[in-house]
Enzyme design. Structure first.
Site, short mmCIF file in Angstrom:
data_model
loop_
_atom_site.label_atom_id
_atom_site.label_comp_id
_atom_site.label_asym_id
_atom_site.label_seq_id
_atom_site.Cartn_x
_atom_site.Cartn_y
_atom_site.Cartn_z
CB CYS A 26 -0.90 -0.08 1.21
SG CYS A 26 -0.37 0.35 2.73
CG HIS A 79 -4.23 0.47 4.67
ND1 HIS A 79 -4.19 -0.09 4.09
CD2 HIS A 79 -5.42 1.51 4.60
CE1 HIS A 79 -4.79 0.16 3.07
NE2 HIS A 79 -5.84 0.89 3.30
CG ASP A 95 -8.05 1.65 1.10
OD1 ASP A 95 -7.17 1.07 0.72
OD2 ASP A 95 -8.86 1.62 2.14
#
Length: 208
Positions: A26, A79, A95
Site C-alpha cells: 500500500c 496501512h 484507498d
C-alpha cells in the site's frame, strides 16, 4: 475543451482499475498515485497527503477492506491511504484496498472504515502520520526487505517496477510507519485529532 464561462473540473485521478496496484504494498501504491499527480498536474499535488495508519503495537483494525470477511475488520500492522483536501468541499480518501468507493468522501470513510476509537480496546487505537504528497515523493524509500521471510523468499509478490529510493536512503519505511512524532516526516495525529483536522463535519459539530 472548456467553453467560455465554464469552470474547469478539478484534476482527477484514474479509476481504481487503472491505478498501479500491488496487493500488500500500500505504501508504494500511494507513492505511485502521488507520482501520477506530479507527472500530470503538478500544481494539484499540494492538495494530496500520504497517510500512514498504525500504532505502537502495529495492530490497527480497518473495516471494509477487500481481504476482510463480512463485517469483520482486517487487522493490519499498518496501512496507507491518500487524502485529498479540497477547499470548501469535503476531503476525499483514496484507498485501493477498500470496498468503499474510490475516491470515498472523508466522513463516509471514517464512519465505515475506521468507525471510532471509543469502542476499541486501547491497544488497537489508530494513529495517523500525514505527509504532504510532494514531500512523500522526495523522502520515501523501500527496498521491500520487510516483505521477505527469514529464508529470503517473498511473502507477497513485489511490484514489477524498481524499488523506490532516494539519494539519501534505500529503506526508511519504518520511519513512516512509526507513530513517534520525533522521527520521520509529516505530522502524527490520534484518530480523533485527525478527524477534527480534516473533516468538514467537525467544524459544524453535526450530531447524527
Amino acid at each position: 475543451m472548456s467553453h467560455p464561462g465554464t469552470v474547469s473540473c478539478p484534476f482527477g485521478l484514474p479509476s481504481r482499475n487503472s491505478c498501479i496496484y500491488t496487493s500488500c504494498y500500500c505504501e508504494e501504491n500511494v507513492w505511485k498515485l502521488c507520482e501520477y499527480i506530479r507527472d500530470h498536474e503538478p500544481s494539484a499535488l499540494e492538495e494530496f497527503y500520504a497517510v500512514f495508519i498504525s500504532n505502537d503495537n502495529k495492530m490497527i483494525p480497518i473495516w471494509k477492506q477487500k481481504t476482510g470477511h463480512g463485517d469483520e475488520p482486517v487487522l493490519w500492522d499498518y496501512h496507507v491511504i491518500l487524502l485529498r483536501v479540497l477547499s470548501g468541499n469535503q476531503s476525499l480518501i483514496y484507498d485501493l484496498d477498500t470496498l468503499l468507493p474510490f475516491p470515498c468522501p472523508f466522513d463516509t470513510y471514517i464512519e465505515k472504515a475506521f468507525k471510532s476509537d471509543s469502542n476499541i480496546h486501547p491497544e488497537f487505537r489508530r494513529k495517523l502520520r500525514v505527509i504532504q504528497g510532494d514531500l512523500y515523493l522526495k523522502t520515501f524509500a523501500s527496498d521491500r526487505s520487510h516483505m521477505k521471510n527469514s529464508s529470503g523468499k517473498w511473502r507477497k509478490s513485489p511490484p514489477p517496477y524498481h524499488c523506490i529510493e532516494t539519494s539519501d536512503s534505500k529503506m526508511n519505511l519504518d520511519d513512516f510507519i512509526s507513530m513517534n512524532a520525533e522521527v520521520g516526516w509529516g505530522t502524527v495525529y490520534s484518530l480523533p485529532d485527525f478527524v477534527q483536522r480534516f473533516s468538514r463535519l467537525s467544524s459544524h459539530q453535526h450530531s447524527h
